[in-house]
Design a protein around this motif. Sequence first.
Motif, PDB file in Angstrom:
ATOM      1  N   VAL A 284      -6.516  -6.595  -7.292  1.00 56.18           N
ATOM      2  CA  VAL A 284      -5.328  -6.145  -7.801  1.00 56.18           C
ATOM      3  C   VAL A 284      -4.115  -7.357  -7.292  1.00 56.18           C
ATOM      4  CG1 VAL A 284      -3.528  -4.404  -7.755  1.00 56.18           C
ATOM      5  CG2 VAL A 284      -5.843  -3.587  -8.045  1.00 56.18           C
TER       6      VAL A 284
ATOM      7  N   GLN B   7      -1.216  -8.664  -5.683  1.00 51.73           N
ATOM      8  CA  GLN B   7      -0.499  -7.945  -4.747  1.00 51.73           C
ATOM      9  C   GLN B   7       0.712  -8.470  -4.747  1.00 51.73           C
ATOM     10  OE1 GLN B   7      -2.124  -9.043  -1.087  1.00 51.73           O
ATOM     11  NE2 GLN B   7      -3.967  -7.581  -1.149  1.00 51.73           N
TER      12      GLN B   7
ATOM     13  N   GLY C 208       0.733   4.130  -0.751  1.00 48.40           N
ATOM     14  CA  GLY C 208       0.956   3.855  -2.312  1.00 48.40           C
ATOM     15  C   GLY C 208       0.056   2.920  -2.767  1.00 48.40           C
ATOM     16  N   GLN C 209      -0.058   1.498  -2.097  1.00 51.83           N
ATOM     17  CA  GLN C 209      -0.955   0.473  -2.467  1.00 51.83           C
ATOM     18  C   GLN C 209      -2.371   0.746  -2.279  1.00 51.83           C
ATOM     19  OE1 GLN C 209       0.517  -2.390   0.125  1.00 51.83           O
ATOM     20  NE2 GLN C 209       2.037  -3.196  -1.429  1.00 51.83           N
TER      21      GLN C 209
ATOM     22  N   ARG D 158      -3.437   2.916  -5.150  1.00 51.76           N
ATOM     23  CA  ARG D 158      -3.096   2.132  -6.276  1.00 51.76           C
ATOM     24  C   ARG D 158      -4.715   1.501  -6.540  1.00 51.76           C
ATOM     25  NH1 ARG D 158       1.237  -2.034  -7.368  1.00 51.76           N
ATOM     26  NH2 ARG D 158       0.391  -2.776  -5.390  1.00 51.76           N
ATOM     27  N   ARG D 159      -5.105   1.111  -5.420  1.00 57.29           N
ATOM     28  CA  ARG D 159      -6.391   0.041  -5.337  1.00 57.29           C
ATOM     29  C   ARG D 159      -7.729   1.019  -5.558  1.00 57.29           C
ATOM     30  NH1 ARG D 159      -3.816  -2.410  -0.721  1.00 57.29           N
ATOM     31  NH2 ARG D 159      -2.956  -4.378  -1.523  1.00 57.29           N
TER      32      ARG D 159
ATOM     33  N   TYR E 173      -7.718   3.705  -7.412  1.00 56.35           N
ATOM     34  CA  TYR E 173      -7.834   4.202  -8.977  1.00 56.35           C
ATOM     35  C   TYR E 173      -8.047   2.813  -9.752  1.00 56.35           C
ATOM     36  CZ  TYR E 173      -6.345   8.688  -7.924  1.00 56.35           C
ATOM     37  OH  TYR E 173      -6.562   9.979  -7.322  1.00 56.35           O
ATOM     38  N   TYR E 174      -7.619   1.744  -9.288  1.00 58.84           N
ATOM     39  CA  TYR E 174      -7.681   0.447 -10.170  1.00 58.84           C
ATOM     40  C   TYR E 174      -9.351   0.114 -10.049  1.00 58.84           C
ATOM     41  CZ  TYR E 174      -7.420  -4.415 -11.492  1.00 58.84           C
ATOM     42  OH  TYR E 174      -7.709  -5.458 -12.261  1.00 58.84           O
TER      43      TYR E 174
END
Length: 156
Positions: free
Chosen positions: A124, A126, A146-147, A150-151, A153-154
């Motif tokens: 992802v 950054q 949060g990151q 996000r990773r 789910y990505y």
Amino acid sequence: MFTSVDVSWPGSVHDSRIWRNPQTRSQLINKANLVLLGDDGYAIGPCLMTPFRNPTPGAEINYNKLLKQKRVIIECCFGQLKRRFPILQYVCRVKLENVPKIIIACIVLHNVAKILGDADFDLVEQDPDEDEGNHENGELPLRQLGQQIRRKYYNK
């Protein structure tokens, strides 16, 4: 990886105009078991699936969600390509007739990098200021959490 590229159209031509071109369309319509996924800028067709406009609750909304999830894959591929070759993100200051050659060269090199397992651009993207977050009031730990989410789910 990119498997098919057409650089013969200027960038200002809308994708749906390219799709209406008989030569482009006939090459794809005649392929067995081929379905393209388009956004709502396209008209639905036998091998071009588009989202429902004003979907009813249930199956149509679920279809639209699934379509969107699958379409995002190509957007991620374009994002990887642009991160790997910034010349594709900004104004390309070369002769206009050389632009298609540059695009093809970038795509070929991108595919070679994928084949060779260059994972640098599979992650992802950054944020440039990722490590410069506000440390006051606990914002940095929240940002990192949060990151991570996000990773997670990505990478599914």
